[in-house]
Write a protein that holds these residues in place. Structure first.
Motif, short mmCIF file in Angstrom:
data_model
loop_
_atom_site.label_atom_id
_atom_site.label_comp_id
_atom_site.label_asym_id
_atom_site.label_seq_id
_atom_site.Cartn_x
_atom_site.Cartn_y
_atom_site.Cartn_z
N ARG A 189 31.01 -4.48 -49.80
CA ARG A 189 31.59 -4.44 -48.44
C ARG A 189 31.56 -5.83 -47.82
O ARG A 189 30.51 -6.29 -47.36
N ASP B 197 24.71 1.70 -45.79
CA ASP B 197 25.66 2.43 -44.93
C ASP B 197 25.52 1.92 -43.49
O ASP B 197 26.51 1.59 -42.83
N ASP C 164 28.15 -0.96 -41.24
CA ASP C 164 28.83 -0.68 -39.96
C ASP C 164 28.50 -1.79 -38.96
O ASP C 164 29.37 -2.27 -38.23
N ILE D 254 35.95 1.09 -44.82
CA ILE D 254 34.58 1.60 -44.60
C ILE D 254 34.48 2.49 -43.37
O ILE D 254 33.47 3.10 -43.12
MG MG Z 1 29.28 4.56 -43.23
#
Ligand code: MG
Ligand code: IPM
Length: 361
Positions: A106, A247, A251, A279
């Motif tokens: 990411r 996770d 963000d 995402i």
């Molecule tokens: Mg997430």
């Protein structure tokens, strides 16, 4: 080249953002003489409604038979009350596990055109934000036993967090190898002051460090990392972390770059068949209004071309087109501000502008 892409439109804004990404892929196919075939796959809430299962076996089989999978987003309030193992998100977790894509990449990179969209002070943003979160994707608390029991007259819920050395080692290697291709700085994020799984994580990372002497390895506790991401994101090059921490931190990292709507991701395992998805979630509140930002999905399609199909020029062509459209001042609502020279556009118009700006070479 001929490629078969499994396409999961999903729920909420999923279908509208995927539509734009497919049009972008069509334009690339036309310009660079490729043939992309799309196979529709039902997953998430729409699959629950249609098949009574968030990822029926034959849908997973279609993904496994493809050259790669492009996904919009799944979930929404409509399915809030279905049992945990039948939720739309469970379809996504089963897909990730079924494809064996343990390594989720990411990027948190600020587009120079969007620096004023970052909630951080200019003095922090101007130091640069360009790092990658390598998130372990098919282990940890997401895949441990989940149960809710009755004990002493009340409900007690348990979620198990478990990692083996082998699971940590394979994602650790991706972290080190990603760092070798970039600034050679790897930050391993865990909670080793509390968790056994994190102490094992840390020890495996240090064992691997001997094999990568050029990489500067540092350790950071996840709570401190959350703080450092807003205090001085320029310190990070590659962050490697377990599933749930990744996770949450991804963000946070996306927000400081302006909008979660901009961030693509790739998930890969032992083969070239990858899963590519923005995402962000399915944003049911704005679904069907043609106002969502399709850029995260379009950039995910670019990542698919780069990492799974070795189509570097094609991926560059998409990223350059996005950059030109941002240069020209076009913004979806999530990245719009009252700054002079900006034009607010919807999802399909943003897609059209990007396609119009795709050039070969
Ligand atoms: Mg997430
Ligand atoms: C993500 C999402 C998913 C996750 C959800 C939808 C299960 O938040 O891809 O970051 O937690 O992995």
């Amino acid at each position: 080249m001929q490629k078969n892409i499994a396409v999961i439109r999903g729920d909420g804004i999923g279908p509208e953002i995927v539509e734009q990404a497919l049009k972008v892929l069509d334009k690339i196919a036309e310009l660079f003489c490729h043939n992309f075939e799309y196979t529709d796959v039902d997953m998430g809430g729409c699959a629950i409604d249609k098949w009574g299962d968030p990822l029926p076996e034959e849908m997973l089989a279609k993904c496994l038979a493809s050259d790669s999978v492009l996904l919009g987003a799944v979930g929404g309030p409509k399915w809030n009350d279905v049992p945990g193992n039948m939720r739309p998100e469970k379809g996504l977790l089963r897909l990730r596990a079924g494809m064996g894509v343990y390594s989720n990449n990411r990027p948190a990179k600020i587009w120079r055109q969007l620096s004023s969209a970052s909630p951080l002070k200019a003095s922090i943003v101007n130091k640069g934000i360009d790092f990658i979160i390598v998130r372990e994707l098919i282990g940890g608390i997401y895949f441990g036993t989940h149960k809710t029991e009755f004990a002493d007259g009340q409900k007690v819920a348990v979620d198990e967090l478990k990692y083996s050395e082998a699971e940590i080692e394979r994602i650790g290697r991706i972290g080190f190898e990603t760092a070798m291709k970039r600034g050679k700085k790897l930050c391993s994020v865990e909670k080793s002051n509390v968790l056994d799984s994190s102490r094992l994580w840390k020890s495996v990372m240090h064992r691997l460090a001997d094999e990568y002497p050029e990489v500067e390895l540092s350790d950071m506790l996840v709570d401190n990392c959350a703080m450092q991401i807003v205090k001085d994101p320029s310190q990070f090059d590659v962050v490697v972390t377990e599933n749930m921490f990744g996770d949450i931190l991804s963000d946070e990292a996306s927000m400081i770059t302006g909008s979660i709507g901009m961030i693509p991701s790739s998930s890969l395992g032992a083969t070239k068949c990858g899963l590519y998805e923005p995402i962000h979630g399915s944003a049911p509140d704005i679904a069907g209004k043609d106002i969502a930002n399709p850029i995260g999905t379009i950039l995910s399609a670019a990542m698919m071309l780069r990492f799974s199909f070795d189509m570097e020029n094609e991926a560059d062509a998409i990223e350059d087109a996005v950059s030109r459209v941002l240069d020209a001042g076009y913004r979806t609502g999530d990245i719009f501000s009252s700054e002079e020279g900006l034009t607010l556009v919807g999802c399909s118009e943003m897609g059209r502008l990007i396609i119009e700006n795709i050039q070969k070479g």
